[in-house]
Design a protein around this motif. Structure first.
Motif, short mmCIF file in Angstrom:
data_model
loop_
_atom_site.label_atom_id
_atom_site.label_comp_id
_atom_site.label_asym_id
_atom_site.label_seq_id
_atom_site.Cartn_x
_atom_site.Cartn_y
_atom_site.Cartn_z
N ALA A 14 1.03 -1.21 0.02
CA ALA A 14 -0.06 -0.13 0.20
C ALA A 14 1.03 1.31 0.29
O ALA A 14 0.62 2.13 -0.86
N LEU A 15 2.06 1.35 0.77
CA LEU A 15 2.89 2.38 1.21
C LEU A 15 3.55 2.60 -0.38
O LEU A 15 3.55 3.70 -0.97
N GLY A 16 3.88 1.81 -1.54
CA GLY A 16 4.83 1.85 -3.17
C GLY A 16 3.34 2.53 -3.25
O GLY A 16 3.90 3.30 -4.06
N ALA A 17 1.97 1.70 -3.36
CA ALA A 17 1.32 2.79 -4.53
C ALA A 17 1.02 3.92 -3.58
O ALA A 17 0.57 4.82 -5.14
N VAL A 18 1.06 4.31 -2.37
CA VAL A 18 0.76 5.73 -2.44
C VAL A 18 1.55 6.84 -2.70
O VAL A 18 0.76 7.59 -3.53
N LEU A 19 2.62 6.23 -2.05
CA LEU A 19 3.96 6.82 -2.62
C LEU A 19 4.29 6.95 -4.56
O LEU A 19 4.38 7.61 -5.08
N GLY A 20 3.31 6.06 -5.15
CA GLY A 20 2.96 6.24 -6.95
C GLY A 20 2.21 6.80 -6.85
O GLY A 20 2.08 7.30 -8.04
N GLY A 21 1.65 7.74 -6.16
CA GLY A 21 0.30 8.08 -6.84
C GLY A 21 -1.09 7.50 -7.08
O GLY A 21 -1.64 8.22 -7.30
N ALA A 22 -1.04 6.72 -6.64
CA ALA A 22 -2.32 5.37 -6.26
C ALA A 22 -3.54 6.75 -5.88
O ALA A 22 -3.17 6.65 -4.57
N GLY A 23 -4.24 6.68 -6.02
CA GLY A 23 -5.59 6.82 -4.84
C GLY A 23 -5.64 5.78 -3.67
O GLY A 23 -5.24 4.80 -3.69
N SER A 24 -7.22 6.31 -3.01
CA SER A 24 -7.40 5.22 -1.54
C SER A 24 -7.78 3.80 -1.82
O SER A 24 -7.55 3.39 -1.72
N GLU A 25 -8.29 3.72 -2.67
CA GLU A 25 -8.99 2.90 -3.24
C GLU A 25 -7.68 1.51 -3.55
O GLU A 25 -7.94 0.34 -3.23
N THR A 26 -6.76 2.34 -4.95
CA THR A 26 -5.67 1.02 -5.24
C THR A 26 -5.71 0.66 -3.84
O THR A 26 -4.79 -0.86 -3.80
N ALA A 27 -4.62 1.87 -3.16
CA ALA A 27 -3.85 1.28 -2.04
C ALA A 27 -4.32 0.70 -0.79
O ALA A 27 -3.99 -0.50 -0.15
N ALA A 28 -6.03 0.92 -0.54
CA ALA A 28 -6.76 -0.63 0.38
C ALA A 28 -6.18 -1.73 -0.29
O ALA A 28 -6.88 -2.57 0.48
N ALA A 29 -6.40 -1.71 -1.69
CA ALA A 29 -6.75 -3.52 -2.09
C ALA A 29 -5.44 -3.75 -1.44
O ALA A 29 -5.94 -5.06 -1.41
N LEU A 30 -4.68 -3.32 -2.05
CA LEU A 30 -3.49 -3.87 -1.91
C LEU A 30 -3.20 -4.21 -0.48
O LEU A 30 -2.49 -5.17 -0.12
N ASP A 31 -2.82 -3.27 0.82
CA ASP A 31 -3.26 -3.80 2.05
C ASP A 31 -4.18 -4.68 2.69
O ASP A 31 -4.11 -5.91 2.87
N ARG A 32 -5.57 -4.85 1.83
CA ARG A 32 -6.43 -6.20 2.07
C ARG A 32 -5.64 -7.41 1.39
O ARG A 32 -5.31 -7.96 2.18
#
Length: 380
Positions: A242-260
């Motif tokens: 999720a952190l990689g996605a967050v710093l890569g500019g992903a939205g909250s939905e994508t980051a949350a899916a990766l976290d799950r």
């Protein structure tokens, strides 16, 4: 970990894998997928044979920034950190000891790439989660009294308990500093904070489980263990991606899916490890047969079996520490092994569901799926 004794067959079409050419460029190298073999777990994606290359690629990308971060610490604390990473011996002499495979680093880099950003966008996330992971190991080794890790003395054995605690604290602070300095750092720090809170909660539950009775109303239930595994193991895996996605500019939905996905993976990983801790091949796992039973660990198969009509007899055997082979047989007859494998499959399926629910860059998503499958099949 070794392959699971799961009779689940599935075929998958392998995604193209980005491989370096001799000139350093990349090209798409399609592969032919193989079906899973009898006895292997459900594979999230083909390509597990390529995972060592993926891990090497991500480690090479992250290592300079990780070394630079550790270099900002107090020299003595930095030496203890470097020792924990396998970079030096006590006293600072260079070493090439195993510092782990860098799975969480890879999840962070692949999380950024899966969100459509270059891998370097996830480097700060990779550094932060690696610092936090090492911090947790330093403290875990002290709490568990473990004197060895990866073939050499743990940091508290090598430097003392107080210094090892201090080194762990320094790594934790450095992780927060690393993320806070990034664009979008506030969101990243919040993501890490949630994972850290869950990690502490899982560790607390794990410590408390040891003192609870085998049977009766106060015994540990499988659902409690499942939650503990998500917090203790899954939270940081999910946080990394999720952190990689967050710093890569992903939205909250994508980051949350990766976290799950990472959290479900952590539960599956832990339960597979539990199965191998009782029935794994010592020649492959490197652990004695029935090792977890000899240590009287309250693992998932054990907890399921304790809730069966044979629970009292199993509890007596575990409490006495006698006849672990008989206890293993009874646990299997009580359904502990099959229930554990079913539970692991359920969480692996949940990983795939989480990843399928959001748009991810195809090549990186394929590597991410392969890495997650690898975690359930191999020793990490």
């Amino acid at each position: 970990m070794t392959a699971l004794p799961m009779a689940v067959q599935a075929e998958h079409v392998a995604p193209a894998v980005r491989r370096p050419t001799p000139q350093g460029d990349t090209h798409d190298a399609p592969r032919t997928a193989r079906p899973t073999r009898q006895g292997e777990p459900y594979a999230l994606a083909a390509g597990a044979d390529d995972i060592p290359w993926v891990l090497d690629r991500c480690r090479a990308l992250v290592r300079p920034s990780l070394e630079e971060a550790v270099g900002r610490l107090h020299p003595w604390v930095g030496e203890m950190a470097a020792y924990s990473f396998g970079w030096c011996e006590v006293g600072g002499a260079p070493a090439d000891a195993s510092g782990g495979k860098g799975v969480r680093q890879a999840l962070a880099v692949l999380g950024a790439e899966a969100a459509g950003a270059p891998g370097r966008a996830g480097v700060a996330a990779a550094v932060a989660v690696e610092l936090v992971h090492t911090f947790s190991l330093l403290h875990d080794d002290i709490m568990d009294g473990d004197g060895d890790r990866r073939g050499r003395p743990t940091a508290w054995k090598a430097y003392g308990t107080g210094p090892a605690v201090l080194a762990g604290d320094a790594l934790f602070a450095l992780a927060v500093e690393t993320l806070a300095a990034e664009p979008g750092g506030a969101r990243a720090v919040r993501t890490l904070s949630v994972a850290l809170g869950d990690l502490v909660r899982g560790q607390a539950d794990d410590l408390l489980f040891a003192d609870r009775p085998w049977t009766g109303p106060e015994r540990v239930r499988p659902d409690e263990y499942r939650a503990m595994a998500e917090y203790k193991t899954g939270a940081l895996l999910g946080c990394a991606a999720a952190l990689g996605a967050v710093l890569g500019g992903a939205g909250s939905e994508t980051a949350a899916a990766l976290d799950r996905a990472g959290r479900h993976l952590g539960v599956a990983f832990q339960i597979v490890d539990d199965v191998l801790g009782i029935w794994g091949d010592p020649g492959v796992t490197g652990k004695p047969v029935h090792g977890d039973l000899r240590e009287r660990k309250k693992t998932f198969p054990v907890l399921v079996a304790l809730g069966s009509p044979m629970g009292v007899r199993i509890a007596d055997l575990l409490e006495s520490g006698e006849a672990p082979e008989t206890a293993a047989t009874l646990i299997e007859e009580a359904g502990g092994r099959s229930a554990a494998l079913t539970e692991a499959r359920r969480h692996i399926t949940a990983v795939e569901t989480a990843l399928a629910g959001v748009p991810l860059t195809a090549g990186a998503a394929g590597e991410l799926r392969s890495l997650l499958g690898y975690l359930v099949q191999r020793d990490v």
